[in-house]
Design a protein around this motif. Structure first.
Motif, PDB file in Angstrom:
ATOM      1  N   UNK A 175      63.169  50.640   2.008  1.00  0.00           N
ATOM      2  CA  UNK A 175      63.014  51.789   2.892  1.00  0.00           C
ATOM      3  C   UNK A 175      63.361  51.363   4.309  1.00  0.00           C
ATOM      4  N   UNK A 176      64.466  51.904   4.847  1.00  0.00           N
ATOM      5  CA  UNK A 176      64.835  51.597   6.228  1.00  0.00           C
ATOM      6  C   UNK A 176      64.699  52.837   7.112  1.00  0.00           C
ATOM      7  N   UNK A 177      63.806  53.757   6.690  1.00  0.00           N
ATOM      8  CA  UNK A 177      63.513  55.013   7.379  1.00  0.00           C
ATOM      9  C   UNK A 177      64.537  56.110   7.104  1.00  0.00           C
ATOM     10  N   UNK A 178      65.744  55.734   6.694  1.00  0.00           N
ATOM     11  CA  UNK A 178      66.742  56.733   6.303  1.00  0.00           C
ATOM     12  C   UNK A 178      67.088  56.627   4.814  1.00  0.00           C
ATOM     13  N   UNK A 179      67.373  55.419   4.363  1.00  0.00           N
ATOM     14  CA  UNK A 179      67.740  55.198   2.969  1.00  0.00           C
ATOM     15  C   UNK A 179      66.551  54.604   2.219  1.00  0.00           C
ATOM     16  N   UNK A 180      66.189  55.224   1.094  1.00  0.00           N
ATOM     17  CA  UNK A 180      65.031  54.804   0.318  1.00  0.00           C
ATOM     18  C   UNK A 180      65.401  54.621  -1.140  1.00  0.00           C
ATOM     19  N   UNK A 181      64.892  53.528  -1.733  1.00  0.00           N
ATOM     20  CA  UNK A 181      65.087  53.256  -3.158  1.00  0.00           C
ATOM     21  C   UNK A 181      63.715  53.168  -3.810  1.00  0.00           C
ATOM     22  N   UNK A 182      63.552  53.898  -4.892  1.00  0.00           N
ATOM     23  CA  UNK A 182      62.273  53.964  -5.586  1.00  0.00           C
ATOM     24  C   UNK A 182      62.483  53.676  -7.071  1.00  0.00           C
ATOM     25  N   UNK A 183      61.607  52.844  -7.660  1.00  0.00           N
ATOM     26  CA  UNK A 183      61.655  52.579  -9.099  1.00  0.00           C
ATOM     27  C   UNK A 183      60.293  52.920  -9.699  1.00  0.00           C
ATOM     28  N   UNK A 184      60.295  53.398 -10.950  1.00  0.00           N
ATOM     29  CA  UNK A 184      59.032  53.761 -11.579  1.00  0.00           C
ATOM     30  C   UNK A 184      59.162  53.759 -13.095  1.00  0.00           C
ATOM     31  N   UNK A 185      58.010  53.707 -13.749  1.00  0.00           N
ATOM     32  CA  UNK A 185      57.906  53.888 -15.190  1.00  0.00           C
ATOM     33  C   UNK A 185      56.986  55.077 -15.438  1.00  0.00           C
ATOM     34  N   UNK A 186      57.452  55.981 -16.298  1.00  0.00           N
ATOM     35  CA  UNK A 186      56.692  57.185 -16.560  1.00  0.00           C
ATOM     36  C   UNK A 186      56.692  57.456 -18.060  1.00  0.00           C
ATOM     37  N   UNK A 187      56.253  58.622 -18.457  1.00  0.00           N
ATOM     38  CA  UNK A 187      56.223  58.979 -19.875  1.00  0.00           C
ATOM     39  C   UNK A 187      56.715  60.406 -20.051  1.00  0.00           C
ATOM     40  N   UNK A 188      57.692  60.570 -20.942  1.00  0.00           N
ATOM     41  CA  UNK A 188      58.189  61.896 -21.303  1.00  0.00           C
ATOM     42  C   UNK A 188      57.479  62.314 -22.590  1.00  0.00           C
ATOM     43  N   UNK A 189      56.753  63.433 -22.555  1.00  0.00           N
ATOM     44  CA  UNK A 189      55.926  63.850 -23.684  1.00  0.00           C
ATOM     45  C   UNK A 189      56.728  64.478 -24.816  1.00  0.00           C
ATOM     46  N   UNK A 190      58.035  64.647 -24.631  1.00  0.00           N
ATOM     47  CA  UNK A 190      58.846  65.189 -25.709  1.00  0.00           C
ATOM     48  C   UNK A 190      58.610  66.678 -25.910  1.00  0.00           C
ATOM     49  N   UNK A 200      65.016  55.364 -11.588  1.00  0.00           N
ATOM     50  CA  UNK A 200      65.544  54.830 -10.337  1.00  0.00           C
ATOM     51  C   UNK A 200      65.999  56.003  -9.487  1.00  0.00           C
ATOM     52  N   UNK A 201      65.481  56.099  -8.263  1.00  0.00           N
ATOM     53  CA  UNK A 201      65.896  57.177  -7.364  1.00  0.00           C
ATOM     54  C   UNK A 201      66.349  56.612  -6.034  1.00  0.00           C
ATOM     55  N   UNK A 202      67.368  57.242  -5.472  1.00  0.00           N
ATOM     56  CA  UNK A 202      67.913  56.878  -4.173  1.00  0.00           C
ATOM     57  C   UNK A 202      68.013  58.140  -3.339  1.00  0.00           C
ATOM     58  N   UNK A 203      67.587  58.062  -2.080  1.00  0.00           N
ATOM     59  CA  UNK A 203      67.695  59.214  -1.194  1.00  0.00           C
ATOM     60  C   UNK A 203      68.029  58.744   0.212  1.00  0.00           C
ATOM     61  N   UNK A 204      68.681  59.649   0.953  1.00  0.00           N
ATOM     62  CA  UNK A 204      69.123  59.297   2.301  1.00  0.00           C
ATOM     63  C   UNK A 204      68.903  60.494   3.219  1.00  0.00           C
ATOM     64  N   UNK A 205      68.114  60.291   4.265  1.00  0.00           N
ATOM     65  CA  UNK A 205      67.829  61.366   5.215  1.00  0.00           C
ATOM     66  C   UNK A 205      69.031  61.625   6.103  1.00  0.00           C
ATOM     67  N   UNK A 206      69.446  62.893   6.150  1.00  0.00           N
ATOM     68  CA  UNK A 206      70.510  63.321   7.063  1.00  0.00           C
ATOM     69  C   UNK A 206      69.967  64.503   7.845  1.00  0.00           C
ATOM     70  N   UNK A 207      69.349  64.231   8.984  1.00  0.00           N
ATOM     71  CA  UNK A 207      68.750  65.298   9.761  1.00  0.00           C
ATOM     72  C   UNK A 207      67.659  65.988   8.959  1.00  0.00           C
ATOM     73  N   UNK A 208      67.747  67.316   8.825  1.00  0.00           N
ATOM     74  CA  UNK A 208      66.688  68.053   8.141  1.00  0.00           C
ATOM     75  C   UNK A 208      66.801  68.049   6.615  1.00  0.00           C
TER      76      UNK A 208
END
Length: 274
Positions: free
Chosen positions: A81-96, A119-127
């Motif tokens: 996380x550099x305040x603009x670009x964020x990388x997130x990893x997680x483990x979850x469960x899909x109930x089918x 795995x998710x990636x997001x980048x803030x561009x203004x609003x």
């Protein structure tokens, strides 16, 4: 934005992740806890023309706005996380999906649930915040999905002219703890394995259900629009409302399992954080 949202599946994920995960309010301590619940109303399954009411549990634990465990997003962490670009990893469960969910699924059998790696990636561009999220099913369908789109979170004060800044809600904005509108627009691509399990009809299923055989191939599965409103009652209590509309497209829409190409969800939750 420094909050992480699970964007896969119905809006319940977005609804509860926003109130349960990091970033809506900064805790003075390293730990933040959220508990609550609410009611939702939506399609019984993707492609169903029947609706049902459901209970929405809200529970989450966050450590230093980085590591979290929640009812909707499983176990995960913000790894960059550099305040603009964020990388997130997680483990979850899909109930089918269970055959018993609807009479329209009779003869199709269950779609087994399974753990997922995300795995998710997001980048803030203004609003606005463009994002990409990859979901790998570690069992069940053994499928792969990719969602991409854009989110925004706008304080009510920015719309009424009482706030300053660009209007995007960030971690340092004065309006970060005030009422805010949320909106999103996205699309989801699914591979052959996912499509086969959720929208395909093989010969055995055809004989049992009376539906014609159908081969669902990989491609764009849906487009989704979301709109919500977050109202912090005080420093501990929050009320969240959300409505989502997804439109099935491609092979998902053409499947005989899909009785209605519109997938609808709406809900309201109340949560307490400490």
């Amino acid at each position: 934005m420094n909050y992480m949202v699970c964007r896969k599946g119905v809006a319940a994920g977005l609804l509860m992740a926003i109130v349960a995960l990091p970033g809506i309010a900064s805790a003075a301590d390293d730990w933040e806890f959220v508990i609550g619940g609410g009611l939702g109303y939506g399609s019984k399954y993707e492609g169903s023309d029947e609706m049902e009411a459901m209970f929405l549990p809200v529970a989450g634990i966050t450590w230093k706005d980085t590591v979290y465990l929640s009812t909707e997003d499983g176990l995960g962490a913000v790894v960059y996380d550099d305040n603009n670009f964020t990388v997130n990893v997680s483990f979850n469960y899909d109930w089918g999906r269970d055959e018993s969910d609807s009479s329209d699924l009779n003869g199709l059998g269950d779609v087994d649930g399974a753990a997922t790696a995300n795995l998710s990636l997001e980048y803030d561009i203004g609003p606005v915040t463009p994002f990409i999220e990859l979901t790998r099913h570690l069992g069940g369908t053994n499928g792969l999905e990719a969602s991409f789109g854009v989110d925004t979170m706008i304080p009510l004060s920015a719309l009424t002219g009482q706030g300053s800044g660009s209007g995007a809600m960030g971690s340092d904005d004065e309006g970060a703890n005030g009422p805010a509108f949320l909106a999103g627009l996205s699309s989801t691509w699914s591979d052959d394995k996912y499509m086969k399990n959720y929208f395909g009809v093989n010969s055995t299923q055809s004989a049992r259900s009376g539906l014609q055989q159908y081969t669902a191939k990989s491609g764009l599965k849906s487009v989704t629009a979301e709109l919500g409103f977050l109202y912090p009652v005080n420093e501990n209590w929050e009320v969240m409302t959300m409505i989502e509309y997804s439109r099935l497209i491609g092979d998902a829409a053409d499947s005989p399992i899909s009785k209605d190409d519109g997938v609808v969800f709406g809900g309201l939750t109340v949560s307490y954080k400490f």
